[in-house]
Motif scaffolding. Sequence first.
Motif, short mmCIF file in Angstrom:
data_model
loop_
_atom_site.label_atom_id
_atom_site.label_comp_id
_atom_site.label_asym_id
_atom_site.label_seq_id
_atom_site.Cartn_x
_atom_site.Cartn_y
_atom_site.Cartn_z
N ASN A 122 0.82 -1.20 0.00
CA ASN A 122 0.00 0.00 0.00
C ASN A 122 0.86 1.26 0.00
O ASN A 122 1.83 1.35 0.73
N ARG A 123 0.47 2.20 -0.80
CA ARG A 123 1.16 3.48 -0.79
C ARG A 123 0.62 4.30 0.37
O ARG A 123 -0.49 4.08 0.85
N ASN A 124 1.42 5.21 0.83
CA ASN A 124 0.97 6.08 1.91
C ASN A 124 0.11 7.19 1.35
O ASN A 124 0.40 7.75 0.31
N THR A 125 -0.97 7.48 2.06
CA THR A 125 -1.86 8.57 1.65
C THR A 125 -1.80 9.67 2.69
O THR A 125 -1.37 9.45 3.83
N ALA A 126 -2.23 10.84 2.31
CA ALA A 126 -2.21 11.99 3.22
C ALA A 126 -3.33 11.91 4.25
O ALA A 126 -3.26 12.57 5.27
N GLY A 127 -4.34 11.11 3.98
CA GLY A 127 -5.47 11.04 4.88
C GLY A 127 -6.33 12.29 4.78
O GLY A 127 -5.92 13.32 4.25
N LEU A 128 -7.53 12.20 5.29
CA LEU A 128 -8.45 13.33 5.33
C LEU A 128 -9.23 13.21 6.62
O LEU A 128 -9.82 12.16 6.90
N THR A 129 -9.20 14.24 7.42
CA THR A 129 -9.82 14.19 8.73
C THR A 129 -11.16 14.93 8.76
O THR A 129 -11.48 15.70 7.85
#
Length: 156
Positions: A122-129
């Motif tokens: 899996n690639r790293n994602t920035a996420g969304l909060t």
Amino acid sequence: MEQSLHPIEFKELRKAYREVKGFLEQETAGQISSVKIDIEDDLQIAGDDTYELMEKFITVYRLEANGFDITQHFLSEGEQFNSGIALLQLISLPIILFIWLLKVLTFGKVDCTKVVVLPDANRNTAGLTFGDLVTWYIRGKYSLRKDVCFVLRGGA
């Protein structure tokens, strides 16, 4: 990047918080307890569900989505459930068990468990909060919480 200042009255901030919280809890059946709640990790919304959720969020609140790249924040369905990686992990299971058994039988003197047998696919994602969605809702255009500083104006 320097944070941009955004003056806001407390009642507007509270309204935005409640509105986005209600939307997320209704759409995800999750509990929102902090602005740091990550949509994918904490609410377990991923793949096609994130596409549908974000599309509905943008449409319902008539938000500007310029600059928003969903692939930057979320994994796609194919990235989440990669059967090739699962097969490789299954095939490598005897090797992993042997390495673990070697560690146990030598009372930890030979420890190869820190060696990565298979890299994380899996690639790293920035996420969304949740806080990012509240910021986006207030500004009306795509903005992340880390890039905006809300300054309370006078009034209650």
